[in-house]
Design a protein around this motif. Structure first.
Motif, PDB file in Angstrom:
ATOM      1  N   LEU A  30      10.805  16.680 -31.913  1.00 29.16           N
ATOM      2  CA  LEU A  30      11.065  17.179 -32.956  1.00 29.16           C
ATOM      3  C   LEU A  30      10.813  16.423 -34.370  1.00 29.16           C
ATOM      4  O   LEU A  30      11.190  16.836 -35.328  1.00 29.16           O
ATOM      5  CB  LEU A  30      12.652  17.526 -33.057  1.00 29.16           C
ATOM      6  N   LEU A 106      21.249  18.596 -36.954  1.00 32.94           N
ATOM      7  CA  LEU A 106      21.052  18.662 -35.477  1.00 32.94           C
ATOM      8  C   LEU A 106      22.340  18.426 -34.586  1.00 32.94           C
ATOM      9  O   LEU A 106      23.086  17.496 -35.136  1.00 32.94           O
ATOM     10  CB  LEU A 106      20.033  17.531 -35.207  1.00 32.94           C
ATOM     11  N   ARG A 130      27.706  26.268 -33.709  1.00 33.93           N
ATOM     12  CA  ARG A 130      26.780  27.079 -34.723  1.00 33.93           C
ATOM     13  C   ARG A 130      27.474  27.130 -36.118  1.00 33.93           C
ATOM     14  O   ARG A 130      26.561  26.966 -37.118  1.00 33.93           O
ATOM     15  CB  ARG A 130      26.888  28.826 -34.237  1.00 33.93           C
ATOM     16  N   ARG A 138      19.095  22.670 -35.380  1.00 32.71           N
ATOM     17  CA  ARG A 138      19.023  22.721 -33.793  1.00 32.71           C
ATOM     18  C   ARG A 138      20.307  22.316 -32.974  1.00 32.71           C
ATOM     19  O   ARG A 138      20.749  21.299 -33.689  1.00 32.71           O
ATOM     20  CB  ARG A 138      17.717  21.731 -33.448  1.00 32.71           C
ATOM     21  N   LEU A 140      20.542  20.504 -29.364  1.00 38.21           N
ATOM     22  CA  LEU A 140      20.037  20.091 -27.912  1.00 38.21           C
ATOM     23  C   LEU A 140      21.129  19.737 -27.011  1.00 38.21           C
ATOM     24  O   LEU A 140      21.947  18.961 -27.294  1.00 38.21           O
ATOM     25  CB  LEU A 140      19.324  18.821 -28.222  1.00 38.21           C
ATOM     26  N   PHE A 204      22.827  32.135 -32.584  1.00 42.08           N
ATOM     27  CA  PHE A 204      21.797  31.517 -32.629  1.00 42.08           C
ATOM     28  C   PHE A 204      20.574  32.398 -32.593  1.00 42.08           C
ATOM     29  O   PHE A 204      20.652  33.279 -31.718  1.00 42.08           O
ATOM     30  CB  PHE A 204      21.921  30.385 -31.343  1.00 42.08           C
ATOM     31  N   THR A 239      17.540  24.377 -25.834  1.00 37.86           N
ATOM     32  CA  THR A 239      17.250  24.313 -27.210  1.00 37.86           C
ATOM     33  C   THR A 239      17.856  25.382 -27.828  1.00 37.86           C
ATOM     34  O   THR A 239      17.384  26.480 -27.443  1.00 37.86           O
ATOM     35  CB  THR A 239      15.741  23.777 -27.371  1.00 37.86           C
ATOM     36  N   CYS A 240      18.474  25.362 -28.776  1.00 36.14           N
ATOM     37  CA  CYS A 240      18.900  26.608 -29.673  1.00 36.14           C
ATOM     38  C   CYS A 240      18.744  26.493 -31.069  1.00 36.14           C
ATOM     39  O   CYS A 240      18.874  25.513 -31.545  1.00 36.14           O
ATOM     40  CB  CYS A 240      20.467  26.976 -29.468  1.00 36.14           C
ATOM     41  N   THR A 241      17.951  27.433 -31.714  1.00 37.39           N
ATOM     42  CA  THR A 241      17.936  27.500 -33.159  1.00 37.39           C
ATOM     43  C   THR A 241      18.828  28.198 -33.948  1.00 37.39           C
ATOM     44  O   THR A 241      19.124  29.231 -33.524  1.00 37.39           O
ATOM     45  CB  THR A 241      16.567  27.786 -33.454  1.00 37.39           C
TER      46      THR A 241
END
Length: 242
Positions: A30, A106, A130, A138, A140, A204, A239-241
């Motif tokens: 990243l 992050l 969130r 992100r 992790l 997410f 991994t979530c965005t």
């Protein structure tokens, strides 16, 4: 809630070495954490939070639901252990009832979701994280892989599953860290689909998975040793965005 065995006198368990290598590799991919605002959920004794601080994060916060673990993390920091000088803010809080501490760029989370006692708590953890992330931020998270017991023996890698009991929203696994002395613990066998559902429900936008990565082979742990582990690892990286 945090599976932190770093304080035990036995050599570092192989699965935790693989976890650390997996997380470091993902952070490097990243572009590192320099000048980012970072949060470590279920921080335990502060190992991952120290990693973020050493990496040049602008701000690092560690959250754990155990006052004693937070106290020990603060003592490690004040005593200069862990090799980092950047300050980490430590907060006692339940990941299922996360206060507003951010926003952050992050979030790292080592196994807290596996300890959610029911589906409501699992979804609450993802919502709390969130809510603390900026758009595009992100998450992790190292999550335990389901379905291993009784087919896989992780004893050579530092832990053993003792039993699997049907219970509530997810089976309860009884396990043991093979430290000296051994340390028994429990966690829930959530499916990866359960984690993904909770992440999407929390807002997410993307959810992705990466396999566990293992450290370079050496005299103590050769390539055959790690090849067997990669065939059935303890964890995967989620991994979530935001």
């Amino acid at each position: 809630m945090h599976d932190d065995i770093s304080s035990h006198p036995a050599p570092r368990a192989a699965f935790t070495a693989a976890d650390a290598h997996t997380l470091r590799t993902a952070l490097d991919a990243l572009g590192g954490v320099r000048d980012l605002d970072t949060l470590d959920v279920a921080c335990g004794h502060g190992g991952t939070a120290a990693l973020l601080a050493r990496g040049g994060a602008r701000r690092t916060v560690g959250v754990d639901n155990c006052p004693d673990r937070v106290r020990r993390a603060r003592e490690r920091q004040s005593g200069g252990q862990g090799g980092h000088t950047a300050a980490v803010e430590y907060v006692v809080a339940d990941p299922a009832d996360m206060p507003q501490l951010g926003p952050f760029d992050l979030v790292t989370a080592v196994y807290p979701f596996s300890h959610a006692p029911d589906r409501a708590a699992l979804h609450a953890m993802f919502r709390g994280i969130r809510a603390n992330l900026r758009p595009g931020g992100r998450l992790l998270s190292l999550v335990r892989n389901p379905g291993a017991y009784p087919h896989v023996d992780w004893s050579p890698y530092g832990m053993r599953i003792l039993d699997r009991l049907p219970d509530g929203d997810a089976p309860l696994l009884k396990a043991r860290f093979l430290t000296d002395p051994p340390l028994d613990f429990e966690y829930r066998e959530w499916a990866h689909a359960d984690f993904a559902e909770a992440a999407v429900d929390a807002g997410f936008s993307t959810v992705a998975w990466q396999p566990s990565r293992t450290p370079p082979a050496d005299a103590a742990r050769d390539e055959a040793y790690w090849t067997a582990y990669r065939a059935a690892p303890v964890s995967s990286l989620m991994t979530c965005t935001a």
